[in-house]
Design a protein around this motif. Sequence first.
Motif, PDB file in Angstrom:
ATOM      1  N   SER A  22       0.832  -1.209   0.000  1.00  0.00           N
ATOM      2  CA  SER A  22       0.000   0.000   0.000  1.00  0.00           C
ATOM      3  C   SER A  22       0.865   1.257   0.000  1.00  0.00           C
ATOM      4  O   SER A  22       0.500   2.268  -0.595  1.00  0.00           O
ATOM      5  CB  SER A  22      -0.953   0.006   1.203  1.00  0.00           C
ATOM      6  OG  SER A  22      -0.257   0.248   2.408  1.00  0.00           O
ATOM      7  N   MET A  23       2.006   1.211   0.657  1.00  0.00           N
ATOM      8  CA  MET A  23       2.887   2.381   0.647  1.00  0.00           C
ATOM      9  C   MET A  23       3.354   2.657  -0.777  1.00  0.00           C
ATOM     10  O   MET A  23       3.433   3.800  -1.211  1.00  0.00           O
ATOM     11  CB  MET A  23       4.106   2.157   1.557  1.00  0.00           C
ATOM     12  CG  MET A  23       3.810   2.045   3.034  1.00  0.00           C
ATOM     13  SD  MET A  23       2.863   3.400   3.730  1.00  0.00           S
ATOM     14  CE  MET A  23       4.045   4.734   3.655  1.00  0.00           C
ATOM     15  N   LYS A  24       3.632   1.592  -1.493  1.00  0.00           N
ATOM     16  CA  LYS A  24       4.154   1.741  -2.851  1.00  0.00           C
ATOM     17  C   LYS A  24       3.050   2.148  -3.841  1.00  0.00           C
ATOM     18  O   LYS A  24       3.221   3.059  -4.633  1.00  0.00           O
ATOM     19  CB  LYS A  24       4.783   0.412  -3.268  1.00  0.00           C
ATOM     20  CG  LYS A  24       5.381   0.426  -4.646  1.00  0.00           C
ATOM     21  CD  LYS A  24       6.113  -0.878  -4.929  1.00  0.00           C
ATOM     22  CE  LYS A  24       6.491  -0.916  -6.404  1.00  0.00           C
ATOM     23  NZ  LYS A  24       6.939  -2.226  -6.816  1.00  0.00           N
ATOM     24  N   HIS A  25       1.941   1.443  -3.793  1.00  0.00           N
ATOM     25  CA  HIS A  25       0.935   1.628  -4.845  1.00  0.00           C
ATOM     26  C   HIS A  25      -0.081   2.723  -4.548  1.00  0.00           C
ATOM     27  O   HIS A  25      -0.727   3.229  -5.447  1.00  0.00           O
ATOM     28  CB  HIS A  25       0.157   0.322  -5.064  1.00  0.00           C
ATOM     29  CG  HIS A  25       1.043  -0.855  -5.351  1.00  0.00           C
ATOM     30  ND1 HIS A  25       2.060  -0.803  -6.266  1.00  0.00           N
ATOM     31  CD2 HIS A  25       1.065  -2.112  -4.831  1.00  0.00           C
ATOM     32  CE1 HIS A  25       2.668  -1.981  -6.308  1.00  0.00           C
ATOM     33  NE2 HIS A  25       2.095  -2.784  -5.439  1.00  0.00           N
ATOM     34  N   ILE A  26      -0.273   3.028  -3.252  1.00  0.00           N
ATOM     35  CA  ILE A  26      -1.330   3.982  -2.900  1.00  0.00           C
ATOM     36  C   ILE A  26      -0.767   5.285  -2.324  1.00  0.00           C
ATOM     37  O   ILE A  26      -1.076   6.367  -2.804  1.00  0.00           O
ATOM     38  CB  ILE A  26      -2.315   3.355  -1.877  1.00  0.00           C
ATOM     39  CG1 ILE A  26      -2.943   2.083  -2.468  1.00  0.00           C
ATOM     40  CG2 ILE A  26      -3.389   4.363  -1.469  1.00  0.00           C
ATOM     41  CD1 ILE A  26      -3.775   1.264  -1.487  1.00  0.00           C
ATOM     42  N   PHE A  27       0.069   5.150  -1.289  1.00  0.00           N
ATOM     43  CA  PHE A  27       0.413   6.348  -0.529  1.00  0.00           C
ATOM     44  C   PHE A  27       1.649   7.100  -1.008  1.00  0.00           C
ATOM     45  O   PHE A  27       1.801   8.278  -0.718  1.00  0.00           O
ATOM     46  CB  PHE A  27       0.570   6.000   0.962  1.00  0.00           C
ATOM     47  CG  PHE A  27      -0.738   5.610   1.578  1.00  0.00           C
ATOM     48  CD1 PHE A  27      -1.717   6.564   1.795  1.00  0.00           C
ATOM     49  CD2 PHE A  27      -1.017   4.299   1.907  1.00  0.00           C
ATOM     50  CE1 PHE A  27      -2.946   6.223   2.338  1.00  0.00           C
ATOM     51  CE2 PHE A  27      -2.235   3.939   2.455  1.00  0.00           C
ATOM     52  CZ  PHE A  27      -3.210   4.907   2.665  1.00  0.00           C
ATOM     53  N   CYS A  28       2.532   6.416  -1.699  1.00  0.00           N
ATOM     54  CA  CYS A  28       3.764   7.104  -2.072  1.00  0.00           C
ATOM     55  C   CYS A  28       3.995   7.094  -3.568  1.00  0.00           C
ATOM     56  O   CYS A  28       5.122   6.970  -4.033  1.00  0.00           O
ATOM     57  CB  CYS A  28       4.941   6.503  -1.319  1.00  0.00           C
ATOM     58  SG  CYS A  28       4.787   6.832   0.428  1.00  0.00           S
ATOM     59  N   ALA A  29       2.918   7.223  -4.303  1.00  0.00           N
ATOM     60  CA  ALA A  29       3.052   7.254  -5.751  1.00  0.00           C
ATOM     61  C   ALA A  29       3.833   8.492  -6.155  1.00  0.00           C
ATOM     62  O   ALA A  29       3.520   9.583  -5.688  1.00  0.00           O
ATOM     63  CB  ALA A  29       1.666   7.296  -6.371  1.00  0.00           C
ATOM     64  N   PRO A  30       4.845   8.331  -6.980  1.00  0.00           N
ATOM     65  CA  PRO A  30       5.562   9.523  -7.440  1.00  0.00           C
ATOM     66  C   PRO A  30       4.641  10.367  -8.319  1.00  0.00           C
ATOM     67  O   PRO A  30       3.716   9.838  -8.922  1.00  0.00           O
ATOM     68  CB  PRO A  30       6.722   8.958  -8.256  1.00  0.00           C
ATOM     69  CG  PRO A  30       6.327   7.574  -8.612  1.00  0.00           C
ATOM     70  CD  PRO A  30       5.348   7.104  -7.594  1.00  0.00           C
ATOM     71  N   GLN A  31       4.899  11.678  -8.346  1.00  0.00           N
ATOM     72  CA  GLN A  31       4.004  12.564  -9.076  1.00  0.00           C
ATOM     73  C   GLN A  31       4.021  12.265 -10.568  1.00  0.00           C
ATOM     74  O   GLN A  31       3.007  12.231 -11.220  1.00  0.00           O
ATOM     75  CB  GLN A  31       4.408  14.008  -8.843  1.00  0.00           C
ATOM     76  CG  GLN A  31       3.211  14.899  -8.651  1.00  0.00           C
ATOM     77  CD  GLN A  31       3.548  16.043  -7.728  1.00  0.00           C
ATOM     78  OE1 GLN A  31       4.704  16.456  -7.627  1.00  0.00           O
ATOM     79  NE2 GLN A  31       2.556  16.560  -7.039  1.00  0.00           N
TER      80      GLN A  31
END
Length: 645
Positions: free
Chosen positions: A270-279
């Motif tokens: 979830s950190m990778k795919h949801i919360f820390c998506a690069p702009q």
Amino acid sequence: MRTPIGTAYREFHRRSLEDRDAFWAEQARLVDWHAPFASVCDASRSPFLNWFAGGMTNLCHNAVDRHLAARGAQPALIHVSTETGSERTWTYTELHAEVQRMAAVLLALGVGQGDRVLIYMPMIPEAAFAMLACARIGAIHSVVFGGFASVSLANRIDDAEPKVVVSADAGSRAGKVLAYKPLLDEAIARAAHKPARVLLVDRGLAPMTMVAGRDELHAAWREQHLETVVPCTWVDSTHPSYTLYTSGTTGRPKGVQRDTGGYAVALAASMKHIFCAPQEGAQRSPAGETFFSTSDIGWVVGHSYIVYGPLIAGMATIMYEGLPIRPDAAIWWRLVEQYKVTAMFTAPTAIRVLKKQDPKFLRQHDLSSLRALFLAGEPLDEPTATWIGEAIGKPIIDNYWQTESGWPILTIANGIEQAASKLGSPGVPMYGYDVKIIDESTGRDIETPNTKGVVVIEGPTPPGFMQTVWRDDARFVETYWKSIPGRTVYNTFDWGIRDADGYFFILGRTDDVINVAGHRLGTREIEESISSHPNVAEVAVVGVGDALKGQVAMAFVVARDASALGEAPARLRLEGDIMKTVDTQLGALARPSRVFFVNALPKTRSGKLLRRAIQAICEHRDPGDLTTIEDPTALQGVRDAIGAT
Ligand code: PRX
């Protein structure tokens, strides 16, 4: 340019369901395994699932130890208290040392693998150390929100049966000291189960009376273990990492039990795919960046996105004790600028509080590091979403989930493919979740867009989802999986609709749970507390829409002795007295905003309370079908009571 859900995400989601094992085996590479798992999803005892069974891992290792080599000197925990004026950063190396010290103390106090440790603490760093220390030694933590009072706490002590309680002298809110220790002592006195030891952090805020042979001061024990090395205990992926109590339809809170490996994988993903998506541009790791969740460790958001999620991702996490408007409404934005926060997570109520302040506070700080603001915990109304989106000029990402799920059920996974959020909708089903809208009485799927039904999840549920209700498998099955006729699906107990583009909209709970300022509360628990007042014969508590808090609790009471209640001062006295009862038993957050006195409560002929009709009257809506009502004058009594104020 953001567009509605694209094919890349649709394919990602499809694979997560149709090729479940391969999908999650891939996600499982985001965390460290001491020994590989034998199977990915063992659903042979469905709805009980074993994710990554046979795999040996440790949450604390994944959150702390594995980052030491690459980022030992980087910030891990940033603690800010505007209540005590303290602000301090722990690097990963320093956090590792503190967690080992806490783990050593817990071991010395007799805590072993599988033992429960109840954590009843304010937002101080030792609370995070204690959670991570439990995970380190395979103990099961059970954090109880510091705002709960002695009866709530006693119920949880009896259910969790902790060997040790970790607590503190006091919390602080708006500069007012709230002593914890007397509440804890009272809770232990009330509880049938007696914890062997109580470890206390003395913040110097309130005096503590120590119980000889039971109570220990954290500082003294820490001193003894400054250099003690405590290696991580490798546990099976299915080993419970924690229980967290949450409210449901009955007055008895449920201990939501979570595993270890599935949870680690779910959070990392979830950190990778949801919360820390690069702009924009290629995927990159958020490690080294800063995450700021304004929740409390007593809630699921605090577990997943203050403590474990950001640390598993190698980020610095901000733990904040204080209000969003003290010393002024710029405080959160000051932290964003100072610590270069890239992702922030809060609840709509907090934004509504900020909206009432001078907008100048939003312009005082450089927010250029921030990529998105995530909001969850309660419905996000359109004016609030639009206001904050325009004020900070960042994407506002609503996300819908529950204590039970541990991570978002509905949102937008911008890390997979950028997509537009729709105002009023938390988004679409996340990978791993087969979310449906069904008819509550027939159990049939509702395919027609924009048609209201119950939001359910078809099993198997993804990693990170609750394993069971602590020590009550039957309750897990009966409550969540068997509540809809003819179907074995997970019931969220939320109403919802899905539009033609597949976006969901959440329309409120189907049960007696209310949501006050993002805090989930059971009206039955509040009713039980009010019933304990000697002058209360009967009571109904309902949630009523509120512009600031989303909902507030209102109580309707039939007094035992109503003779003196004709006079307004007498009514006010009893109202205050009842509020105080709730304050001291459950905590101020459960206190009804108003207590009204009526001669009778509206009930069906079979004696069922018509809570929905009461709620409708309070919200000036049509109370609906009243053919089953026993005494229609009782409804008029409710109208008169609220009208009389
Ligand atoms: O009714 C839904 C509401 O909060 C409930 C879950 O609360 P809790 O267990 O405390 O977990 C909160 C985790 C964020 C849900 O059943 N809820 C939560 N998020 C949303 C929401 N309602 C509408 N929109 C949301 N984004």
